[in-house]
Design a protein around this motif. Structure first.
Motif, PDB file in Angstrom:
ATOM      1  N   THR A  11       0.852  -1.196   0.000  1.00  0.00           N
ATOM      2  CA  THR A  11       0.000   0.000   0.000  1.00  0.00           C
ATOM      3  C   THR A  11       0.884   1.241   0.000  1.00  0.00           C
ATOM      4  O   THR A  11       2.015   1.208   0.518  1.00  0.00           O
ATOM      5  CB  THR A  11      -0.931   0.034   1.219  1.00  0.00           C
ATOM      6  N   THR A  69      -4.716   6.298   0.824  1.00  0.00           N
ATOM      7  CA  THR A  69      -3.908   5.072   0.814  1.00  0.00           C
ATOM      8  C   THR A  69      -4.432   4.175  -0.302  1.00  0.00           C
ATOM      9  O   THR A  69      -5.640   3.885  -0.349  1.00  0.00           O
ATOM     10  CB  THR A  69      -4.001   4.331   2.161  1.00  0.00           C
ATOM     11  N   PRO A 106      -3.765   0.492  -2.467  1.00  0.00           N
ATOM     12  CA  PRO A 106      -3.041  -0.773  -2.655  1.00  0.00           C
ATOM     13  C   PRO A 106      -2.484  -0.856  -4.080  1.00  0.00           C
ATOM     14  O   PRO A 106      -3.086  -0.347  -5.029  1.00  0.00           O
ATOM     15  CB  PRO A 106      -4.118  -1.838  -2.420  1.00  0.00           C
ATOM     16  N   ARG A 164     -10.106  -0.309  -3.580  1.00  0.00           N
ATOM     17  CA  ARG A 164      -9.722  -0.370  -2.155  1.00  0.00           C
ATOM     18  C   ARG A 164      -9.054   0.929  -1.709  1.00  0.00           C
ATOM     19  O   ARG A 164      -8.335   0.949  -0.718  1.00  0.00           O
ATOM     20  CB  ARG A 164      -8.798  -1.568  -1.930  1.00  0.00           C
ATOM     21  N   ARG A 165      -9.271   1.979  -2.443  1.00  0.00           N
ATOM     22  CA  ARG A 165      -8.730   3.291  -2.068  1.00  0.00           C
ATOM     23  C   ARG A 165      -9.305   3.716  -0.714  1.00  0.00           C
ATOM     24  O   ARG A 165     -10.515   3.640  -0.489  1.00  0.00           O
ATOM     25  CB  ARG A 165      -9.092   4.321  -3.133  1.00  0.00           C
TER      26      ARG A 165
END
Length: 233
Positions: free
Chosen positions: A66, A87, A89, A133-134
């Protein structure tokens, strides 16, 4: 002594005949050895060509993690400047390109029963950023427009992509991927060679720039293709 002198010409002829027979047998043995080596080399080329013909590219590794990035949108005027911490991934795969692998990349040492395969250096694939998946830690700005929000997300993805590419290009990561590639190619080559009944064969995989493994120097100046060409002349 007189009797020995009388038979000396016969003894000389007999010695010459014996020498000729020994030389002929040695020559025949050498020709058989050369033919056996040639057959081995041809068999290896056929086996490996069939093994790698459908494997133009091999995935040999991947890194993932990440990244924390801060993106900024300057806005049309200073009051509309905004920023965002997020963040994201990421993952980056490594690929070994085998489409140009040919007979000139195989070197066979029949005495040591060692096959040397030259492969190119691995290459890092384009980074993959998992937008689904932010995780946005926070957005700052007096007024964040819809366009600014879009720009912040796009800029964050660009920053994460650049950073993931930098990490993937680090020497330690490339070296690990290259080692994985060489092991994978050796394993792929060893299985069909065993199945072809060529007996125990040591497989060494090197890059064009290496040629040196574990303190030993391997001569890959003469390839199987060159050996075959020389012996068929």
């Amino acid at each position: 002594m007189e009797g020995l002198k009388r038979y000396w010409p016969l003894l000389l002829i007999a010695a010459m005949l014996i020498g000729g027979i020994v030389w002929y047998q040695a020559r025949q043995a050498e020709e058989r050895r050369v033919e056996e080596e040639l057959a081995q080399a041809q068999g290896i080329v056929r086996v490996l060509s069939a093994t790698f013909s459908n494997k133009t590219a091999l995935k040999v590794g991947e890194i993932n993690g990440t990244l924390d990035v801060t993106s900024v949108d300057p806005g049309a005027v200073p009051l509309l400047r905004s920023s965002q911490k997020a963040t994201l991934p990421y993952s980056v795969g490594y690929t070994l390109d085998l489409k140009d692998l040919g007979a000139d990349d195989y070197a066979w040492d029949p005495k040591a029963r060692t096959l040397v395969i030259r492969v190119p250096l691995v290459a890092a694939d384009p980074p993959n950023i998992d937008e689904s998946r932010r995780d946005v830690a926070g957005t700052s700005g007096i007024f964040v427009t819809r366009g600014a929000s879009t720009n912040l997300q796009r800029r964050a993805s660009q920053l994460a992509t650049a950073e993931a590419g930098r990490i993937a290009a680090e020497p330690a990561n490339l070296a690990k991927a290259q080692a994985n590639a060489e092991k994978l190619v050796a394993d792929l080559a060893r299985a069909p060679l065993d199945a072809a009944g060529l007996g125990p064969v040591t497989v060494r995989v090197v890059t064009p720039a290496s040629g040196v493994r574990d303190g030993e120097r391997w001569d890959v100046s003469r390839t199987i293709e060159q050996v075959l060409a020389d012996r068929q002349r």
